[in-house]
Design a protein around this motif. Structure first.
Motif, mmCIF file in Angstrom:
data_model
loop_
_atom_site.group_PDB
_atom_site.id
_atom_site.type_symbol
_atom_site.label_atom_id
_atom_site.label_comp_id
_atom_site.label_asym_id
_atom_site.label_seq_id
_atom_site.Cartn_x
_atom_site.Cartn_y
_atom_site.Cartn_z
ATOM 1 N N MET A 1 123.815 56.220 121.211
ATOM 2 C CA MET A 1 123.821 57.665 121.484
ATOM 3 C C MET A 1 123.188 58.393 120.306
ATOM 4 O O MET A 1 123.509 58.100 119.153
ATOM 5 N N ASN A 2 122.300 59.342 120.589
ATOM 6 C CA ASN A 2 121.710 60.160 119.544
ATOM 7 C C ASN A 2 122.683 61.249 119.125
ATOM 8 O O ASN A 2 123.359 61.852 119.961
ATOM 9 N N ALA A 3 122.748 61.496 117.825
ATOM 10 C CA ALA A 3 123.542 62.619 117.342
ATOM 11 C C ALA A 3 122.736 63.886 117.515
ATOM 12 O O ALA A 3 121.599 63.953 117.062
ATOM 13 N N PRO A 4 123.279 64.908 118.188
ATOM 14 C CA PRO A 4 122.497 66.115 118.424
ATOM 15 C C PRO A 4 122.231 66.877 117.134
ATOM 16 O O PRO A 4 123.076 66.923 116.244
ATOM 17 N N THR A 5 121.050 67.449 117.004
ATOM 18 C CA THR A 5 120.758 68.325 115.888
ATOM 19 C C THR A 5 121.015 69.753 116.325
ATOM 20 O O THR A 5 121.385 70.028 117.455
ATOM 21 N N LYS A 6 120.802 70.683 115.405
ATOM 22 C CA LYS A 6 121.051 72.080 115.714
ATOM 23 C C LYS A 6 119.994 72.608 116.660
ATOM 24 O O LYS A 6 118.829 72.239 116.573
ATOM 25 N N PRO A 7 120.374 73.497 117.577
ATOM 26 C CA PRO A 7 119.395 74.042 118.522
ATOM 27 C C PRO A 7 118.459 75.017 117.832
ATOM 28 O O PRO A 7 118.690 75.458 116.710
ATOM 29 N N GLY A 8 117.384 75.368 118.546
ATOM 30 C CA GLY A 8 116.460 76.367 118.037
ATOM 31 C C GLY A 8 115.231 75.808 117.376
ATOM 32 O O GLY A 8 114.402 76.572 116.891
ATOM 33 N N LEU A 9 115.088 74.488 117.326
ATOM 34 C CA LEU A 9 113.934 73.887 116.674
ATOM 35 C C LEU A 9 112.673 74.102 117.510
ATOM 36 O O LEU A 9 112.718 74.257 118.727
ATOM 37 N N HIS A 10 111.546 74.078 116.842
ATOM 38 C CA HIS A 10 110.245 74.236 117.489
ATOM 39 C C HIS A 10 110.052 73.140 118.540
ATOM 40 O O HIS A 10 110.538 72.012 118.383
ATOM 41 N N SER A 11 109.318 73.457 119.591
ATOM 42 C CA SER A 11 109.155 72.498 120.694
ATOM 43 C C SER A 11 108.453 71.213 120.257
ATOM 44 O O SER A 11 108.634 70.164 120.882
ATOM 45 N N ARG A 12 107.633 71.271 119.189
ATOM 46 C CA ARG A 12 106.960 70.058 118.710
ATOM 47 C C ARG A 12 107.745 69.338 117.626
ATOM 48 O O ARG A 12 107.286 68.307 117.124
ATOM 49 N N GLY B 1 114.162 67.413 117.544
ATOM 50 C CA GLY B 1 114.857 68.264 118.498
ATOM 51 C C GLY B 1 115.818 67.528 119.407
ATOM 52 O O GLY B 1 116.731 68.136 119.972
ATOM 53 N N GLN B 2 115.635 66.213 119.572
ATOM 54 C CA GLN B 2 116.502 65.441 120.466
ATOM 55 C C GLN B 2 117.627 64.738 119.713
ATOM 56 O O GLN B 2 118.333 63.917 120.289
ATOM 57 N N GLY B 3 117.786 65.045 118.449
ATOM 58 C CA GLY B 3 118.879 64.452 117.697
ATOM 59 C C GLY B 3 118.438 63.245 116.879
ATOM 60 O O GLY B 3 117.266 62.863 116.868
ATOM 61 N N TYR B 4 119.384 62.659 116.189
ATOM 62 C CA TYR B 4 119.121 61.536 115.295
ATOM 63 C C TYR B 4 119.515 60.210 115.952
ATOM 64 O O TYR B 4 120.638 60.053 116.439
ATOM 65 N N ASP B 5 118.597 59.259 115.951
ATOM 66 C CA ASP B 5 118.862 57.913 116.453
ATOM 67 C C ASP B 5 119.334 57.084 115.256
ATOM 68 O O ASP B 5 118.536 56.489 114.538
ATOM 69 N N PRO C 1 115.822 68.750 100.667
ATOM 70 C CA PRO C 1 115.827 69.719 101.767
ATOM 71 C C PRO C 1 116.092 69.078 103.122
ATOM 72 O O PRO C 1 115.798 67.910 103.346
ATOM 73 N N PRO C 2 116.653 69.846 104.067
ATOM 74 C CA PRO C 2 116.828 69.331 105.429
ATOM 75 C C PRO C 2 115.472 69.181 106.119
ATOM 76 O O PRO C 2 114.723 70.150 106.244
ATOM 77 N N ILE C 3 115.169 67.988 106.569
ATOM 78 C CA ILE C 3 113.846 67.687 107.122
ATOM 79 C C ILE C 3 113.536 68.479 108.402
ATOM 80 O O ILE C 3 112.432 69.009 108.534
ATOM 81 N N PRO C 4 114.446 68.599 109.360
ATOM 82 C CA PRO C 4 114.080 69.335 110.585
ATOM 83 C C PRO C 4 113.622 70.763 110.317
ATOM 84 O O PRO C 4 112.648 71.241 110.914
ATOM 85 N N GLY C 5 114.304 71.467 109.413
ATOM 86 C CA GLY C 5 113.914 72.836 109.105
ATOM 87 C C GLY C 5 112.569 72.921 108.419
ATOM 88 O O GLY C 5 111.775 73.838 108.684
ATOM 89 N N ARG C 6 112.276 71.962 107.550
ATOM 90 C CA ARG C 6 110.970 71.957 106.874
ATOM 91 C C ARG C 6 109.848 71.662 107.874
ATOM 92 O O ARG C 6 108.772 72.248 107.813
ATOM 93 N N ALA C 7 110.116 70.747 108.799
ATOM 94 C CA ALA C 7 109.115 70.456 109.834
ATOM 95 C C ALA C 7 108.862 71.684 110.695
ATOM 96 O O ALA C 7 107.723 71.946 111.107
ATOM 97 N N ASP C 8 109.915 72.458 110.966
ATOM 98 C CA ASP C 8 109.749 73.655 111.783
ATOM 99 C C ASP C 8 108.754 74.631 111.165
ATOM 100 O O ASP C 8 107.924 75.218 111.873
ATOM 101 N N LEU C 9 108.838 74.825 109.850
ATOM 102 C CA LEU C 9 107.921 75.751 109.195
ATOM 103 C C LEU C 9 106.483 75.294 109.372
ATOM 104 O O LEU C 9 105.588 76.097 109.653
#
Length: 338
Positions: free
Chosen positions: A1-12, A16-20, A79-87
């Motif tokens: 099961m993937n652990a969900p990440t926080k919502p609101g991430l960029h579509s790319r 966005g689908q969580g951590y495997d 730094p948190p990687i998902p947020g940096r990728a979003d920028l």
């Protein structure tokens, strides 16, 4: 099961689908010791633990972006990687505005990262996602030396990511640009706080939120780390961004789009006032969100529409030809019979 990440991430955003976690632990075995099970029954880590955050980042950079042997010195910003990728993805959208939604890719695009840090995350993600060339600038030689080690462990990255020391901490662009050098984009995640005391107080609030108060008499632990130059600047985020805007006006033709993250909502009106004083030809305020955390990306340019058109025609690779739908594909005429 993937652990969900926080919502609101960029579509790319790849996260966005969580951590495997099985895949992540296979890539960075040290992460396994930090995996916990949440009350909801999903795997996660204790984000109040610096070693856990570092192990997760190492695994994410390995599996999602092909970055090997990533590490940072003790005490540096992790730094948190998902947020940096979003920028990075939002900036790609900004550039895509210049040619009807087509994102410019490849080494012909040159990006300046102000405050690259010891983690080098923005260039590492931007190069992996879009193939851009980066120049990373920092005032800390120890931070730059660490990024050099990361680049050395990843053959090829040294050709696309260049590092420069800013010798004067009070300067931002002054002293680091080469003669005649131009950038398609500058980015920055500015120091957040106005003093060390403010940074420590924020760390304590975060620890209480995560359920890990500091022991009596002990300094609060920064779960994401950070050196002084990474965490605070006289005047805080507002002071740093104001200085950046003022310096950008002295080099208006050297960068297509200047940009910075603005984390504190109350600073936005001051940033807008600073921009009004230098009179850019266009500005953008792009909202960003990761769960309950809200921030915004502010971008500005001094080039006119005509100048921006000439810029991209002269510097950017031609967009890939669009495939026609089947019903619109030209049909070859039959050859005449003898």
């Amino acid at each position: 099961m993937n652990a969900p990440t926080k919502p609101g991430l960029h579509s790319r955003n790849r996260h966005g689908q969580g951590y495997d976690f099985p895949t992540l632990c296979a890539a960075a075995p040290e992460l396994a010791a930090h995996v916990i099970t949440t009350p909801a029954g999903t795997p996660s880590i204790d984000f109040a633990q610096p070693k856990a955050v570092k192990a997760l980042n190492r695994a994410l950079l390995e599996t999602a972006y092909g970055v090997h042997n990533w590490t940072i010195p003790p005490g540096y910003l992790c730094p948190p990687i998902p947020g940096r990728a979003d920028l990075i993805h939002h900036l790609a959208d900004l550039l895509a505005e210049e040619r009807r939604g087509d994102i410019p890719r490849g080494p012909g695009l040159h990006v300046l990262d102000i405050g690259v840090g010891a983690n080098g995350v923005y260039p590492l993600i931007g190069q992996a996602e879009y193939g851009w060339q980066f120049v990373g600038v920092d005032t800390d030689p120890v931070a730059l030396d660490n990024v050099k080690r990361i680049l050395a462990a990843n053959p090829g990255l040294g050709k696309t990511i260049t590092l420069r020391l800013q010798p004067v901490a009070e300067h931002i662009f002054v002293g680091v640009l080469r003669s005649g050098e131009k950038f398609d984009l500058s980015l920055c995640n500015p120091p957040f706080h106005a003093s060390p005391a403010e940074a420590q107080a924020a760390a304590l609030r975060k620890q209480k939120h995560l359920g890990h108060g500091a022991p009596r008499g002990a300094a609060p632990r920064l779960n994401f780390g950070g050196q002084d130059n990474e965490l605070w600047y006289p005047g805080g985020e507002r002071g740093f961004v104001t200085r950046m805007i003022e310096e950008s006006a002295t080099i208006p033709k050297r960068c297509l789009w200047f940009s910075t993250l603005v984390s504190k909502a109350e600073n936005l009106r001051h940033v807008e006032a600073a921009l009004a004083r230098v009179k850019p030809t266009a500005t953008r305020i792009l909202p960003m969100a990761q769960g309950q955390k809200q921030s915004r990306l502010v971008a500005w340019t001094f080039l006119s529409t005509k100048e921006r058109s000439a810029w991209r025609k002269a510097r950017w690779p031609a967009p890939a030809p669009m495939a026609l739908p089947v019903e619109e594909m030209p049909v070859a005429s039959p050859e005449p019979k003898d």
